[in-house]
Design a protein around this motif. Structure first.
Motif, PDB file in Angstrom:
ATOM      1  N   MET A   1       0.721  -1.269  -0.200  1.00  0.00           N
ATOM      2  CA  MET A   1      -0.263  -0.150  -0.062  1.00  0.00           C
ATOM      3  C   MET A   1       0.753   0.783   0.153  1.00  0.00           C
ATOM      4  SD  MET A   1      -3.204  -1.195   2.522  1.00  0.00           S
ATOM      5  CE  MET A   1      -2.133  -1.351   4.113  1.00  0.00           C
ATOM      6  N   SER A   2       2.049   1.280   0.780  1.00  0.00           N
ATOM      7  CA  SER A   2       2.771   1.701   0.726  1.00  0.00           C
ATOM      8  C   SER A   2       3.614   2.449  -0.879  1.00  0.00           C
ATOM      9  CB  SER A   2       4.261   2.566   2.059  1.00  0.00           C
ATOM     10  OG  SER A   2       4.916   1.290   1.218  1.00  0.00           O
ATOM     11  N   TRP A   3       3.661   1.854  -1.008  1.00  0.00           N
ATOM     12  CA  TRP A   3       4.301   1.873  -2.899  1.00  0.00           C
ATOM     13  C   TRP A   3       3.224   2.637  -3.817  1.00  0.00           C
ATOM     14  CZ3 TRP A   3       2.605   0.741  -7.908  1.00  0.00           C
ATOM     15  CH2 TRP A   3       3.247   0.701  -8.784  1.00  0.00           C
ATOM     16  N   VAL A   4       1.314   2.314  -3.527  1.00  0.00           N
ATOM     17  CA  VAL A   4       1.278   3.265  -4.523  1.00  0.00           C
ATOM     18  C   VAL A   4       1.182   4.713  -4.316  1.00  0.00           C
ATOM     19  CG1 VAL A   4      -1.780   3.735  -4.714  1.00  0.00           C
ATOM     20  CG2 VAL A   4      -0.507   0.482  -4.384  1.00  0.00           C
ATOM     21  N   LEU A   5       1.513   5.142  -2.989  1.00  0.00           N
ATOM     22  CA  LEU A   5       1.037   6.415  -2.436  1.00  0.00           C
ATOM     23  C   LEU A   5       2.910   7.093  -3.357  1.00  0.00           C
ATOM     24  CD1 LEU A   5      -0.070   6.226   1.316  1.00  0.00           C
ATOM     25  CD2 LEU A   5      -1.552   7.137  -0.840  1.00  0.00           C
ATOM     26  N   HIS A  41       9.608   0.071 -10.620  1.00  0.00           N
ATOM     27  CA  HIS A  41      10.170   0.301  -9.123  1.00  0.00           C
ATOM     28  C   HIS A  41       9.193  -1.374  -9.183  1.00  0.00           C
ATOM     29  CE1 HIS A  41      11.399   4.360  -9.902  1.00  0.00           C
ATOM     30  NE2 HIS A  41      11.382   3.903  -8.850  1.00  0.00           N
ATOM     31  N   LEU A  42       9.168  -1.386 -10.384  1.00  0.00           N
ATOM     32  CA  LEU A  42       8.109  -2.889  -9.587  1.00  0.00           C
ATOM     33  C   LEU A  42       9.018  -3.927  -9.524  1.00  0.00           C
ATOM     34  CD1 LEU A  42       5.431  -3.872 -12.264  1.00  0.00           C
ATOM     35  CD2 LEU A  42       5.178  -3.045 -10.205  1.00  0.00           C
ATOM     36  N   ASP A  43       8.451  -5.182  -9.036  1.00  0.00           N
ATOM     37  CA  ASP A  43       9.676  -5.896  -8.681  1.00  0.00           C
ATOM     38  C   ASP A  43       9.479  -7.154  -9.488  1.00  0.00           C
ATOM     39  OD1 ASP A  43       8.611  -9.671  -7.662  1.00  0.00           O
ATOM     40  OD2 ASP A  43       9.920  -8.795  -6.515  1.00  0.00           O
ATOM     41  N   GLU A  44      10.834  -8.032  -9.567  1.00  0.00           N
ATOM     42  CA  GLU A  44      10.987  -8.189 -10.623  1.00  0.00           C
ATOM     43  C   GLU A  44      10.084  -8.804 -11.200  1.00  0.00           C
ATOM     44  OE1 GLU A  44      14.513 -10.877 -12.729  1.00  0.00           O
ATOM     45  OE2 GLU A  44      14.853  -9.699 -11.001  1.00  0.00           O
ATOM     46  N   GLY A  45       9.457  -9.916 -11.015  1.00  0.00           N
ATOM     47  CA  GLY A  45       8.587 -11.094 -10.941  1.00  0.00           C
ATOM     48  C   GLY A  45       7.020 -10.710 -11.823  1.00  0.00           C
ATOM     49  N   LEU A  46       6.731  -9.663 -10.793  1.00  0.00           N
ATOM     50  CA  LEU A  46       6.064  -8.564 -11.384  1.00  0.00           C
ATOM     51  C   LEU A  46       5.460  -7.744 -12.744  1.00  0.00           C
ATOM     52  CD1 LEU A  46       4.081  -5.985  -8.249  1.00  0.00           C
ATOM     53  CD2 LEU A  46       3.735  -8.643  -9.427  1.00  0.00           C
ATOM     54  N   GLN A  47       7.779  -7.202 -12.995  1.00  0.00           N
ATOM     55  CA  GLN A  47       7.568  -7.117 -14.242  1.00  0.00           C
ATOM     56  C   GLN A  47       7.386  -7.828 -15.167  1.00  0.00           C
ATOM     57  OE1 GLN A  47      11.966  -5.996 -13.644  1.00  0.00           O
ATOM     58  NE2 GLN A  47      10.935  -4.150 -12.433  1.00  0.00           N
ATOM     59  N   ILE A  48       8.305  -9.278 -14.728  1.00  0.00           N
ATOM     60  CA  ILE A  48       7.829 -10.404 -15.684  1.00  0.00           C
ATOM     61  C   ILE A  48       6.586 -10.923 -16.340  1.00  0.00           C
ATOM     62  CG2 ILE A  48       7.836 -12.680 -16.401  1.00  0.00           C
ATOM     63  CD1 ILE A  48      11.432 -11.646 -14.934  1.00  0.00           C
ATOM     64  N   GLU A  49       5.381 -10.846 -14.917  1.00  0.00           N
ATOM     65  CA  GLU A  49       4.030 -11.293 -15.988  1.00  0.00           C
ATOM     66  C   GLU A  49       3.713  -9.691 -16.153  1.00  0.00           C
ATOM     67  OE1 GLU A  49       0.534 -11.989 -11.908  1.00  0.00           O
ATOM     68  OE2 GLU A  49       2.743 -12.539 -11.829  1.00  0.00           O
ATOM     69  N   TYR A  50       4.189  -8.893 -16.119  1.00  0.00           N
ATOM     70  CA  TYR A  50       2.790  -8.148 -16.659  1.00  0.00           C
ATOM     71  C   TYR A  50       3.597  -7.036 -17.757  1.00  0.00           C
ATOM     72  CZ  TYR A  50       0.089  -7.950 -13.006  1.00  0.00           C
ATOM     73  OH  TYR A  50      -1.028  -8.793 -11.619  1.00  0.00           O
ATOM     74  N   ASN A  61      -4.408  -0.301 -13.102  1.00  0.00           N
ATOM     75  CA  ASN A  61      -5.328  -0.894 -12.722  1.00  0.00           C
ATOM     76  C   ASN A  61      -5.758  -2.692 -11.947  1.00  0.00           C
ATOM     77  OD1 ASN A  61      -6.624   1.624 -12.634  1.00  0.00           O
ATOM     78  ND2 ASN A  61      -7.482   1.021 -15.147  1.00  0.00           N
ATOM     79  N   VAL A  62      -4.821  -2.979 -13.400  1.00  0.00           N
ATOM     80  CA  VAL A  62      -4.661  -4.869 -12.808  1.00  0.00           C
ATOM     81  C   VAL A  62      -3.803  -5.228 -11.781  1.00  0.00           C
ATOM     82  CG1 VAL A  62      -4.743  -5.204 -14.904  1.00  0.00           C
ATOM     83  CG2 VAL A  62      -2.333  -4.789 -14.479  1.00  0.00           C
ATOM     84  N   LEU A  63      -3.006  -3.862 -11.044  1.00  0.00           N
ATOM     85  CA  LEU A  63      -2.485  -4.272  -9.871  1.00  0.00           C
ATOM     86  C   LEU A  63      -3.102  -4.054  -8.900  1.00  0.00           C
ATOM     87  CD1 LEU A  63       1.379  -2.660 -10.899  1.00  0.00           C
ATOM     88  CD2 LEU A  63       0.348  -4.881 -10.413  1.00  0.00           C
TER      89      LEU A  63
END
Length: 163
Positions: A1-5, A41-50, A61-63
């Motif tokens: 949640m802090s990442w979003v802010l 600024h995304l985690d490496e796993g999320l970078q690959i996923e998206y 929106n998907v995040l």
């Protein structure tokens, strides 16, 4: 949640905050800048996923959809922690203060509002039973901000340690 802010603040600072809002009229360049920032600024796993998502609004929106449920987990725990927070359970005032602000930050991130009055009352009502006279004296000072009370408690703690 802090990442979003943090991401929202950074995008706003870069003049790109509007790119992650619905029905925006962002240029291709602004979309690309925002997408680069978000991916970086995304985690490496999320970078690959998206990796195939090419629109910052879609990625946002998907995040959001994926992680909004964290509030459902975080809020009840934060409320529990708040309900069980007691000054008397901490050896040092700064430890209590840190715990209180960690909990109130989580509550605020989840949409609950905690005012200075609430923090003052929480602190006053959780003094150790042997300090009731001291608690009453502090309460009579009519603090408006919890930070004022905490400062006074820190000074008192320091003076007691020196004597």
């Amino acid at each position: 949640m802090s990442w979003v802010l943090d991401a929202e603040i950074h995008l706003d600072a870069m003049g790109l905050g509007y790119v992650i809002k619905d029905k925006n009229k962002a240029s291709i360049q602004d979309c690309a800048k925002a997408l680069i920032f978000l991916r970086h600024h995304l985690d490496e796993g999320l970078q690959i996923e998206y990796l195939t998502v090419n629109d910052p609004l879609v990625l946002w929106n998907v995040l959001k959809e994926r992680y909004d449920n964290l509030k459902l987990v975080t809020l009840p725990q934060a409320r529990y922690d708040w309900a069980h927070l007691r000054l008397q359970d901490f050896k040092f005032v700064y430890e209590y203060n840190s715990a209180m602000f960690r909990i109130t930050s989580k509550l605020k991130l989840c949409g609950d509002s905690i005012a200075d009055y609430d923090m003052l009352e929480k602190t006053f009502t959780t003094f150790h039973a042997s300090n009731m006279v001291l608690q009453q004296q502090y309460k009579e000072k009519s603090f408006k901000k919890c930070s004022e009370l905490i400062s006074l408690l820190l000074v008192a703690e320091r003076n007691n340690a020196c004597s």
